[in-house]
Design a protein around this motif. Structure first.
Motif: not given
Length: 280
Positions: A87, A91-93, A160
């Motif tokens: 995750r 979530a770090s994108r 993140p």
């Protein structure tokens, strides 16, 4: 009164007006459809032509944790260590291909990846040592990858922004990057049971992951260096004399190694869940 002329109350009689909210509804749903289309093509581009990759190492036995199962299977709250770590990567994108390195034959963790991952997440079986597991992950990366972040799943709660900070430093020109946090304790070097030296605390950092590298450099150091005493990839790079940049890490990026670490991780997850409930 002719149609289309204004009354003293500024009411116009003419073509039928659209229903209240219909334009807004149409505009809103068009935006949603457009966003989904953009995201779809972003994922397609990422799968076919990734420039960044994350190797998520989750092949450890977890013997020091003493739970009787591979460490990545151990639960922190309602999710496994691997789920939390995956995750965090997503979530770090970061538009990155993610390769998860698992213990050989671990169908339980493979099912976790299948459930929590996506088209840009793949699985490979690890080796006996951490170096062997990282090499297994590197061997599967697409040829388009330029930068690779190596992350320990045991640092499951890494925020993140640490991922983004490491990648940005690579993109700014560094060949090797590691996050680190200042140490709170006084550290002493010990030899034969006696203090040999006390290094200045101001210059010490506790090193974390994800560590970032150009893929070319990391593949080269893994092919040229094999030392059981080397505990992270930054040490491999250091052995060749390549500078390793240090960026700010995060206290929550600690490694879950002992039962006490697990208790702390559970407390942090519980606090985050309670805070999220208060925000709703």
């Amino acid at each position: 009164m002719n149609a289309g002329t204004a009354t003293p109350f500024n009411i116009r009689f003419g073509p039928k007006e659209p229903r209240i909210g219909s334009d807004l509804w149409s505009s809103e749903h068009t935006s949603i459809r457009s966003a989904r289309l953009v995201n779809y093509w972003r994922i397609v581009w990422l799968v076919v032509n990734p420039k960044q990759a994350i190797v998520l190492v989750a092949a450890g036995s977890g013997s020091r944790l003493g739970m009787g199962v591979p460490k990545a299977q151990v639960r922190i709250g309602d999710a496994t260590i691997l789920e939390h770590a995956l995750r965090a990567c997503l979530a770090s994108r970061i538009d990155a291909h993610v390769c998860v390195v698992l213990p050989p034959g671990d169908d339980t963790l493979r099912a976790v990846v299948d459930h929590s991952g996506g088209p840009s997440v793949t699985v490979v079986e690890g080796g006996v040592t951490r170096q062997a597991s990282v090499r297994a992950g590197l061997s599967t990366l697409p040829s388009t990858v330029r930068y690779v972040l190596v992350h320990d799943a045991a640092r499951a709660l890494t925020p993140p922004e640490v991922f983004r900070r490491v990648l940005q430093t690579l993109m700014d020109g560094a060949e090797a990057v590691t996050p680190g946090v200042a140490v709170a304790d006084t550290i002493k070097s010990v030899s034969d049971g006696c203090v040999a030296a006390t290094p200045a605390r101001a210059g010490l950092r506790a090193i974390q992951t994800p560590q970032g590298f150009t893929l070319e450099l990391l593949r080269r150091v893994h092919s040229e260096t094999s030392d059981a005493d080397i505990t992270d990839d930054a040490m491999l790079v250091e052995s060749l004399g390549v500078p390793v940049r240090v960026v700010e890490g995060h206290p929550e990026a600690f490694k879950v190694t002992t039962p006490l670490d697990l208790m702390l991780a559970e407390a942090l997850v519980r606090r985050a869940r309670e805070h999220a409930g208060e925000q709703q």
